[in-house]
Design an enzyme around this catalytic site. Structure first.
Site, mmCIF file in Angstrom:
data_model
loop_
_atom_site.group_PDB
_atom_site.id
_atom_site.type_symbol
_atom_site.label_atom_id
_atom_site.label_comp_id
_atom_site.label_asym_id
_atom_site.label_seq_id
_atom_site.Cartn_x
_atom_site.Cartn_y
_atom_site.Cartn_z
ATOM 1 N N LYS A 32 -9.790 -51.772 57.634
ATOM 2 C CA LYS A 32 -9.094 -51.281 58.833
ATOM 3 C C LYS A 32 -7.826 -52.092 59.041
ATOM 4 O O LYS A 32 -7.850 -53.321 59.030
ATOM 5 C CB LYS A 32 -9.988 -51.427 60.068
ATOM 6 C CG LYS A 32 -9.287 -50.968 61.354
ATOM 7 C CD LYS A 32 -10.239 -50.949 62.537
ATOM 8 C CE LYS A 32 -10.329 -52.256 63.284
ATOM 9 N NZ LYS A 32 -9.161 -52.545 64.142
ATOM 10 N N ASP A 59 -5.727 -47.920 62.365
ATOM 11 C CA ASP A 59 -6.154 -47.996 63.765
ATOM 12 C C ASP A 59 -4.936 -48.199 64.669
ATOM 13 O O ASP A 59 -4.643 -49.310 65.099
ATOM 14 C CB ASP A 59 -7.146 -49.172 63.875
ATOM 15 C CG ASP A 59 -7.650 -49.408 65.281
ATOM 16 O OD1 ASP A 59 -7.523 -48.522 66.136
ATOM 17 O OD2 ASP A 59 -8.200 -50.512 65.523
ATOM 18 N N LYS A 61 -4.248 -45.906 67.360
ATOM 19 C CA LYS A 61 -4.606 -45.380 68.702
ATOM 20 C C LYS A 61 -3.442 -44.651 69.388
ATOM 21 O O LYS A 61 -2.965 -45.052 70.446
ATOM 22 C CB LYS A 61 -5.101 -46.503 69.608
ATOM 23 C CG LYS A 61 -6.339 -47.241 69.094
ATOM 24 C CD LYS A 61 -6.871 -48.210 70.128
ATOM 25 C CE LYS A 61 -8.093 -48.966 69.667
ATOM 26 N NZ LYS A 61 -7.843 -49.957 68.632
ATOM 27 N N ASP A 64 0.352 -39.913 73.430
ATOM 28 C CA ASP A 64 1.686 -39.510 73.881
ATOM 29 C C ASP A 64 1.643 -38.002 74.110
ATOM 30 O O ASP A 64 0.573 -37.393 74.040
ATOM 31 C CB ASP A 64 2.733 -39.899 72.819
ATOM 32 C CG ASP A 64 4.108 -40.174 73.433
ATOM 33 O OD1 ASP A 64 4.536 -39.377 74.297
ATOM 34 O OD2 ASP A 64 4.753 -41.158 73.038
ATOM 35 N N ASN A 67 3.645 -32.929 71.315
ATOM 36 C CA ASN A 67 4.650 -32.741 70.265
ATOM 37 C C ASN A 67 4.931 -34.052 69.521
ATOM 38 O O ASN A 67 5.040 -34.077 68.293
ATOM 39 C CB ASN A 67 5.940 -32.193 70.894
ATOM 40 C CG ASN A 67 6.952 -31.806 69.840
ATOM 41 O OD1 ASN A 67 6.616 -31.108 68.886
ATOM 42 N ND2 ASN A 67 8.174 -32.292 69.983
ATOM 43 N N THR A 120 -13.802 -50.709 74.716
ATOM 44 C CA THR A 120 -14.950 -51.526 75.121
ATOM 45 C C THR A 120 -14.528 -52.676 76.037
ATOM 46 O O THR A 120 -15.366 -53.340 76.619
ATOM 47 C CB THR A 120 -15.718 -52.076 73.888
ATOM 48 O OG1 THR A 120 -14.769 -52.569 72.941
ATOM 49 C CG2 THR A 120 -16.558 -51.004 73.239
ATOM 50 N N GLY A 210 -15.168 -57.461 61.838
ATOM 51 C CA GLY A 210 -14.028 -58.330 61.578
ATOM 52 C C GLY A 210 -14.450 -59.752 61.310
ATOM 53 O O GLY A 210 -14.848 -60.105 60.189
ATOM 54 N N ARG A 211 -14.393 -60.563 62.356
ATOM 55 C CA ARG A 211 -14.589 -62.005 62.188
ATOM 56 C C ARG A 211 -15.876 -62.448 61.503
ATOM 57 O O ARG A 211 -15.834 -63.436 60.765
ATOM 58 C CB ARG A 211 -14.417 -62.698 63.553
ATOM 59 C CG ARG A 211 -12.966 -62.653 64.012
ATOM 60 C CD ARG A 211 -12.829 -62.858 65.489
ATOM 61 N NE ARG A 211 -13.340 -61.714 66.242
ATOM 62 C CZ ARG A 211 -13.344 -61.624 67.563
ATOM 63 N NH1 ARG A 211 -12.873 -62.627 68.292
ATOM 64 N NH2 ARG A 211 -13.802 -60.558 68.168
HETATM 65 O O1 C5P Z 1 -13.892 -59.492 64.794
HETATM 66 P P1 C5P Z 1 -14.644 -58.290 65.314
HETATM 67 O O2 C5P Z 1 -15.847 -57.913 64.472
HETATM 68 O O3 C5P Z 1 -14.965 -58.405 66.790
HETATM 69 O O4 C5P Z 1 -13.599 -57.100 65.149
HETATM 70 C C1 C5P Z 1 -13.850 -55.811 65.627
HETATM 71 C C2 C5P Z 1 -12.654 -54.941 65.371
HETATM 72 O O5 C5P Z 1 -12.851 -53.697 66.004
HETATM 73 C C3 C5P Z 1 -11.328 -55.478 65.896
HETATM 74 O O6 C5P Z 1 -10.308 -55.082 64.988
HETATM 75 C C4 C5P Z 1 -11.154 -54.787 67.221
HETATM 76 O O7 C5P Z 1 -9.802 -54.604 67.567
HETATM 77 C C5 C5P Z 1 -11.806 -53.437 66.931
HETATM 78 N N1 C5P Z 1 -12.268 -52.708 68.101
HETATM 79 C C6 C5P Z 1 -13.199 -53.196 69.012
HETATM 80 N N2 C5P Z 1 -13.588 -52.436 70.082
HETATM 81 C C7 C5P Z 1 -13.071 -51.210 70.250
HETATM 82 C C8 C5P Z 1 -12.150 -50.711 69.338
HETATM 83 C C9 C5P Z 1 -11.758 -51.490 68.266
HETATM 84 O O8 C5P Z 1 -13.692 -54.296 68.851
HETATM 85 N N3 C5P Z 1 -13.477 -50.469 71.267
#
Ligand code: C5P
Length: 235
Positions: A32, A59, A61, A64, A67, A120, A210-211
């Site tokens: 992503k 990603d 998002k 707008d 068009n 979230t 992610g992390r």
């Molecule tokens: O590091 P972590 O596992 O928390 O990363 C989750 C990823 O999902 C991040 O890139 C975050 O921006 C994305 N995300 C999220 N909650 C959302 C939409 C996207 O945590 N509602």
């Protein structure tokens, strides 16, 4: 639809991203790319990842007027991303325009179009006091999901804990893409979390992690573990 683990590459540069991806040896993962990396490195980041064989969730998002979103999605579709997203709050007409633009730009390869229902980071209290929406969060998420489905989206981003409500309203084939994945220890700033196994049981189609992977001592081992738990077996 093939379920998968998507690694959130929340890095600020191309170099850092490829440095990290070299460590993932199990296979070329689904990745992503978010706003930070895209705005820093531009569309070549997507082209390069695709050329190297990665599946890409872009990603950005979008939100707008219809068009503008149609024309922007046409441009994103031409980049070759496998999945793109927008805000369901932009409404039915915007999402329909997005679907059309995306399909035109991708010349029929139809990337997955995923709608963000409510971020979230939005609490029930904020929903009511700032957005002036006086319904329970789960009903809002399910209603936005249904509107997205009618407009031609393939699924939504939601908490894994909301997957069942979305599937009940929109059908099992409507995809849920869920961040907030953690084992018991180390939750960072995520609050509505669950494990990869539980996300599988709850019906998530894609988990976004992610992390727990990017900051692990051994990212490859952590990716294998999470993928095995979510997909139910060795990868
Ligand atoms: O590091 P972590 O596992 O928390 O990363 C989750 C990823 O999902 C991040 O890139 C975050 O921006 C994305 N995300 C999220 N909650 C959302 C939409 C996207 O945590 N509602």
């Amino acid at each position: 639809m093939k379920r998968d683990v998507i690694i959130a590459c929340d890095f600020s540069s191309r170099e850092a991203t490829f440095e990290f991806l070299k460590k993932i040896k199990a296979r070329k993962p689904y990745v992503k790319i978010g706003m930070e990396l895209f705005y820093s490195e531009g569309p070549d980041m997507v082209r390069e990842l695709k050329a190297e064989g990665y599946s890409v969730f872009l990603d950005l998002k979008l939100h707008d007027i219809p068009n503008t979103v149609r024309k922007s999605m046409r441009a994103l579709g031409a980049l070759g991303a496998d999945m793109v997203n927008l805000h369901a709050a932009g409404g039915y007409e915007m999402m329909r325009a997005a679907r059309e633009g995306l399909d035109e730009g991708s010349r029929g390869s139809s990337p997955l179009l995923i709608a963000v229902t409510q971020l979230t980071s939005t609490s029930q209290q904020m929903l009511e006091s700032e957005l002036l929406i006086r319904e329970p969060m789960e009903s809002v998420v399910a209603a936005y999901a249904e509107n997205s489905r009618r407009a031609g989206a393939d699924g939504v981003v939601c908490s894994p804990l909301e997957s069942a409500a979305v599937k009940a309203r929109c059908g099992a084939a409507f995809l849920t893409v869920t961040p907030g994945i953690r084992y018991a220890s180390g939750t960072d700033d995520q609050t509505r979390i669950t494990t990869p196994q539980r996300a599988r049981e709850l019906g998530s189609d894609f988990i976004v992690v992610g992390r727990p992977i990017t900051a692990a001592d051994d990212p490859d081992r952590e990716y294998r573990r999470i993928a095995a738990d979510f997909l139910g077996g060795e990868i």
